[in-house]
Design a protein around this motif. Structure first.
Motif, mmCIF file in Angstrom:
data_model
loop_
_atom_site.group_PDB
_atom_site.id
_atom_site.type_symbol
_atom_site.label_atom_id
_atom_site.label_comp_id
_atom_site.label_asym_id
_atom_site.label_seq_id
_atom_site.Cartn_x
_atom_site.Cartn_y
_atom_site.Cartn_z
ATOM 1 N N LEU A 1 14.187 -42.291 -59.872
ATOM 2 C CA LEU A 1 13.601 -40.979 -59.634
ATOM 3 C C LEU A 1 13.310 -40.383 -61.005
ATOM 4 N N TYR A 2 12.065 -40.061 -61.257
ATOM 5 C CA TYR A 2 11.634 -39.587 -62.569
ATOM 6 C C TYR A 2 11.491 -38.066 -62.548
ATOM 7 N N TYR A 3 12.037 -37.437 -63.595
ATOM 8 C CA TYR A 3 12.044 -35.981 -63.703
ATOM 9 C C TYR A 3 11.322 -35.525 -64.957
ATOM 10 N N CYS A 4 10.590 -34.464 -64.806
ATOM 11 C CA CYS A 4 9.991 -33.747 -65.918
ATOM 12 C C CYS A 4 10.993 -32.696 -66.405
ATOM 13 N N ALA A 5 11.187 -32.595 -67.723
ATOM 14 C CA ALA A 5 12.151 -31.658 -68.288
ATOM 15 C C ALA A 5 11.465 -30.700 -69.243
ATOM 16 N N ALA A 6 11.827 -29.410 -69.144
ATOM 17 C CA ALA A 6 11.231 -28.388 -69.999
ATOM 18 C C ALA A 6 12.294 -27.350 -70.374
ATOM 19 N N ASP A 7 11.869 -26.352 -71.130
ATOM 20 C CA ASP A 7 12.754 -25.286 -71.599
ATOM 21 C C ASP A 7 13.869 -25.859 -72.466
ATOM 22 N N PHE A 8 13.439 -26.482 -73.562
ATOM 23 C CA PHE A 8 14.363 -27.097 -74.511
ATOM 24 C C PHE A 8 15.134 -26.021 -75.256
#
Length: 124
Positions: free
Chosen positions: A93-100
């Motif tokens: 399951l691939y996730y996009c990550a943001a708000d580093f």
């Protein structure tokens, strides 16, 4: 309000290709890092690739280097993951990550916003 939405997952045979896309709020593209992670049942979330949204600099896990390409489209607020030469080991399951929030951009705990995930299944 969902911060980002992934799309593009699916089922392919080994050796095939898929492109994942992530739409994210404009706020998350401000000269910072965004990334892709993946997870299989019973395992920790694994870092795949990271991009600096301003400079466009890219970083890859050894397991995907030279096969995957991360990119960003600032006009359309999208981040992409082009995946080539897929193997069954890429099934996840691939996730996009943001708000580093600082620290290592390969660590999932340093990102605060996540999409719902998109499933990639590679058959042998």
């Amino acid at each position: 309000v969902q911060a980002q939405v992934e799309s593009g997952g699916g089922s392919v045979q080994a050796g095939g290709s898929l492109t994942l896309s992530c739409w994210a709020n404009r706020y998350y593209y401000r000269d910072t890092y965004m990334g892709w992670f993946r997870q299989t049942p019973g395992k920790e979330r694994e870092w795949v690739a990271t991009i600096h949204t301003g400079a466009g600099t890219t970083y890859y896990a050894d397991s995907v280097k030279d096969r995957f390409t991360i990119s960003r489209d600032l006009r359309n607020l999208r981040m992409h993951l082009q995946m080539n030469s897929l193997t069954p080991e890429d099934t996840a399951l691939y996730y996009c990550a943001a708000d580093f929030r600082g620290g290592a951009w390969s660590q999932s705990e340093n990102f605060r916003k996540w999409g719902q995930g998109t499933q990639v299944t590679v058959s042998s």
